[in-house]
Design a protein around this motif. Structure first.
Motif, PDB file in Angstrom:
ATOM      1  N   THR A   2       0.192   0.253  -0.429  1.00 14.40           N
ATOM      2  CA  THR A   2       1.361  -0.514  -0.862  1.00 14.40           C
ATOM      3  C   THR A   2       2.199   0.319  -1.801  1.00 14.40           C
ATOM      4  OG1 THR A   2       0.160  -1.497  -2.703  1.00 14.40           O
ATOM      5  CG2 THR A   2       0.165  -2.704  -0.625  1.00 14.40           C
ATOM      6  N   ASN A   3       3.452  -0.033  -1.910  1.00 15.17           N
ATOM      7  CA  ASN A   3       4.381   0.642  -2.795  1.00 15.17           C
ATOM      8  C   ASN A   3       5.247  -0.421  -3.439  1.00 15.17           C
ATOM      9  OD1 ASN A   3       6.038   2.450  -4.074  1.00 15.17           O
ATOM     10  ND2 ASN A   3       7.240   2.942  -2.268  1.00 15.17           N
ATOM     11  N   SER A   4       5.317  -0.394  -4.753  1.00 11.29           N
ATOM     12  CA  SER A   4       6.110  -1.391  -5.449  1.00 11.29           C
ATOM     13  C   SER A   4       7.540  -0.894  -5.553  1.00 11.29           C
ATOM     14  CB  SER A   4       5.517  -1.610  -6.849  1.00 11.29           C
ATOM     15  OG  SER A   4       5.900  -2.839  -7.341  1.00 11.29           O
ATOM     16  N   ASP A   8      10.919  -8.042  -7.105  1.00 10.35           N
ATOM     17  CA  ASP A   8       9.594  -8.639  -6.969  1.00 10.35           C
ATOM     18  C   ASP A   8       8.987  -8.436  -5.584  1.00 10.35           C
ATOM     19  OD1 ASP A   8       9.833  -9.501  -9.547  1.00 10.35           O
ATOM     20  OD2 ASP A   8      10.494 -11.521  -8.997  1.00 10.35           O
ATOM     21  N   GLU A   9       9.755  -7.945  -4.634  1.00 13.78           N
ATOM     22  CA  GLU A   9       9.271  -7.797  -3.264  1.00 13.78           C
ATOM     23  C   GLU A   9       8.321  -6.605  -3.168  1.00 13.78           C
ATOM     24  OE1 GLU A   9       9.607  -9.110   0.767  1.00 13.78           O
ATOM     25  OE2 GLU A   9      11.374  -9.406  -0.452  1.00 13.78           O
ATOM     26  N   GLU A  10       7.204  -6.810  -2.468  1.00 21.59           N
ATOM     27  CA  GLU A  10       6.250  -5.740  -2.258  1.00 21.59           C
ATOM     28  C   GLU A  10       6.484  -5.135  -0.884  1.00 21.59           C
ATOM     29  OE1 GLU A  10       1.469  -5.185  -1.905  1.00 21.59           O
ATOM     30  OE2 GLU A  10       2.239  -6.777  -3.155  1.00 21.59           O
ATOM     31  N   TYR A  11       6.498  -3.799  -0.807  1.00 18.55           N
ATOM     32  CA  TYR A  11       6.718  -3.108   0.447  1.00 18.55           C
ATOM     33  C   TYR A  11       5.404  -2.524   0.940  1.00 18.55           C
ATOM     34  CZ  TYR A  11      11.756  -3.518   0.297  1.00 18.55           C
ATOM     35  OH  TYR A  11      13.031  -4.015   0.318  1.00 18.55           O
ATOM     36  N   VAL A  12       5.234  -2.575   2.248  1.00 16.97           N
ATOM     37  CA  VAL A  12       4.013  -2.097   2.887  1.00 16.97           C
ATOM     38  C   VAL A  12       4.405  -1.119   3.978  1.00 16.97           C
ATOM     39  CG1 VAL A  12       1.951  -2.805   4.150  1.00 16.97           C
ATOM     40  CG2 VAL A  12       2.914  -4.310   2.424  1.00 16.97           C
ATOM     41  N   TRP A  20       8.566   1.841   5.860  1.00 15.23           N
ATOM     42  CA  TRP A  20       8.212   0.908   4.793  1.00 15.23           C
ATOM     43  C   TRP A  20       9.015  -0.363   5.017  1.00 15.23           C
ATOM     44  CZ3 TRP A  20       4.487   1.623   1.179  1.00 15.23           C
ATOM     45  CH2 TRP A  20       3.984   2.916   1.045  1.00 15.23           C
ATOM     46  N   ALA A  23       6.593  -6.859   2.740  1.00 11.12           N
ATOM     47  CA  ALA A  23       5.316  -7.427   3.174  1.00 11.12           C
ATOM     48  C   ALA A  23       5.525  -8.709   3.975  1.00 11.12           C
ATOM     49  CB  ALA A  23       4.418  -7.683   1.975  1.00 11.12           C
TER      50      ALA A  23
END
Length: 107
Positions: A2-4, A8-12, A20, A23
């Motif tokens: 994962t990469n922040s 607030d959205e988390e990217y995968v 990327w 999520a």
């Protein structure tokens, strides 16, 4: 992995596309492809399920086994795979038999 990202959205990282993505988008995309709504149909359109019996609609030469399964051969207790066109079967003398759904008819 994962990469922040900012916010607030988390990217995968999506290995299939090599990109990327959020999520939530990846979960929606993989949820549609996870096989939960997978429908396997035989040669005439009947829906197949685990444990069904099928009959071969044509002679099939089994690669690696050195034998031919004749038309009309009954295969008992099939198992569905993740693929809409392949079914896993057991047949005496042949280990790991996988048949295409287009060559079978539900009994």
């Amino acid at each position: 992995m994962t990469n922040s990202a900012s916010g607030d959205e988390e990217y995968v990282y999506d290995e299939a596309s090599g990109e990327w993505m959020p999520a939530s988008e990846l979960a929606a995309a993989t949820g549609a492809l996870d096989g939960s709504d997978l429908t396997v149909r035989d040669a005439v359109g009947n829906i197949l399920a685990d444990g069904d019996q099928v009959t071969l609609i044509k002679d099939l030469t089994v690669k690696g086994a050195g034998q031919t399964l004749k038309q009309g051969t009954v295969i008992k207790s099939i198992r569905l795979t993740g693929d809409a066109q392949e079914i896993d079967c057991k047949y005496p003398g042949i280990k790991g038999l996988v048949l295409r759904a287009e060559f079978v008819r539900k009994r």
